[in-house]
Design an enzyme around this catalytic site. Structure first.
Site, PDB file in Angstrom:
ATOM      1  N   HIS A 154       0.836  -1.203   0.000  1.00  0.00           N
ATOM      2  CA  HIS A 154       0.000   0.000   0.000  1.00  0.00           C
ATOM      3  C   HIS A 154       0.869   1.251   0.000  1.00  0.00           C
ATOM      4  O   HIS A 154       1.957   1.256   0.574  1.00  0.00           O
ATOM      5  CB  HIS A 154      -0.935   0.003   1.211  1.00  0.00           C
ATOM      6  CG  HIS A 154      -2.123  -0.872   1.025  1.00  0.00           C
ATOM      7  ND1 HIS A 154      -3.352  -0.382   0.682  1.00  0.00           N
ATOM      8  CD2 HIS A 154      -2.260  -2.211   1.092  1.00  0.00           C
ATOM      9  CE1 HIS A 154      -4.208  -1.387   0.566  1.00  0.00           C
ATOM     10  NE2 HIS A 154      -3.564  -2.508   0.803  1.00  0.00           N
ATOM     11  N   PRO A 155       0.373   2.314  -0.631  1.00  0.00           N
ATOM     12  CA  PRO A 155       1.143   3.571  -0.660  1.00  0.00           C
ATOM     13  C   PRO A 155       0.997   4.348   0.644  1.00  0.00           C
ATOM     14  O   PRO A 155       0.052   4.126   1.405  1.00  0.00           O
ATOM     15  CB  PRO A 155       0.478   4.340  -1.811  1.00  0.00           C
ATOM     16  CG  PRO A 155      -0.957   3.895  -1.761  1.00  0.00           C
ATOM     17  CD  PRO A 155      -0.884   2.424  -1.382  1.00  0.00           C
ATOM     18  N   SER A 164      -6.306   3.465  -5.672  1.00  0.00           N
ATOM     19  CA  SER A 164      -5.771   4.254  -4.555  1.00  0.00           C
ATOM     20  C   SER A 164      -5.829   5.745  -4.861  1.00  0.00           C
ATOM     21  O   SER A 164      -6.160   6.559  -3.994  1.00  0.00           O
ATOM     22  CB  SER A 164      -4.329   3.858  -4.248  1.00  0.00           C
ATOM     23  OG  SER A 164      -4.269   2.620  -3.614  1.00  0.00           O
ATOM     24  N   GLU A 165      -5.521   6.086  -6.094  1.00  0.00           N
ATOM     25  CA  GLU A 165      -5.553   7.490  -6.494  1.00  0.00           C
ATOM     26  C   GLU A 165      -6.960   8.068  -6.322  1.00  0.00           C
ATOM     27  O   GLU A 165      -7.134   9.158  -5.757  1.00  0.00           O
ATOM     28  CB  GLU A 165      -5.088   7.622  -7.942  1.00  0.00           C
ATOM     29  CG  GLU A 165      -4.943   9.044  -8.410  1.00  0.00           C
ATOM     30  CD  GLU A 165      -4.379   9.135  -9.823  1.00  0.00           C
ATOM     31  OE1 GLU A 165      -4.317  10.265 -10.325  1.00  0.00           O
ATOM     32  OE2 GLU A 165      -4.011   8.104 -10.411  1.00  0.00           O
TER      33      GLU A 165
END
Length: 167
Positions: free
Chosen positions: A70-71, A83-84
């Protein structure tokens, strides 16, 4: 694929099935690969539970790899389209320089404490609420936070599946 149904998913060949679902659990194609033999799924809920079970039954090391995929929240580099969108829905793509720096400091502190990034289902949350959650959760024990992070990953997966599939 937009407005994919569970019946459509059941009919996909194996490679496309995995490609379609590989970002439900961030950068983890092993999850759809492991549920593939369970097709056909009767419902989205059945698919979601199968994916959840696969993750829950994985080794701690495999779960840790999932968490590490995960970022960092607020960082827009190298993140999946899902995610973005989720981070944008929470305003994390428009942080002030001061708030961005606060997120970076908290991300660094959190990663230093636990060895994986802070994970939260941020869809429609505010930056303030996310920051407060980071400040609270960084104080948890490693085992508490590991469980919390996995629970958040499951919530993110549920949101992604619900968004992707028509009923």
């Amino acid at each position: 694929m937009a407005d994919l149904t569970i019946d459509d998913l059941n009919r996909l060949d194996e490679e496309v099935f995995v490609d379609e679902l590989d970002d439900v659990y961030e950068h983890s194609p092993w999850v759809p690969e492991r549920v593939l033999p369970e097709r056909p799924f009767d419902s989205l809920a059945e698919l979601r539970e199968a994916m959840r079970r696969v993750v829950d039954e994985a080794s701690r090391e495999t779960k840790l790899e999932l968490l590490r995929s995960h970022p960092d929240l607020g960082d827009q580099t190298g993140i999946t389209e899902s995610s973005e969108k989720e981070q944008a829905s929470a305003g994390l793509d428009q942080l002030s320089p001061e708030m961005y720096e606060a997120f970076q400091r908290l991300n660094d502190r959190y990663r230093g404490a636990f060895g994986f990034p802070f994970i939260m289902a941020v869809k429609n949350e505010s930056p303030k609420a996310i920051k407060e959650a980071m400040e609270t959760r960084v104080e948890q024990t490693e085992s508490e936070e590991f469980r919390t992070a996995i629970a958040e990953v499951h919530t993110i997966a549920r949101f992604r599946l619900e968004e992707r599939f028509s009923t």
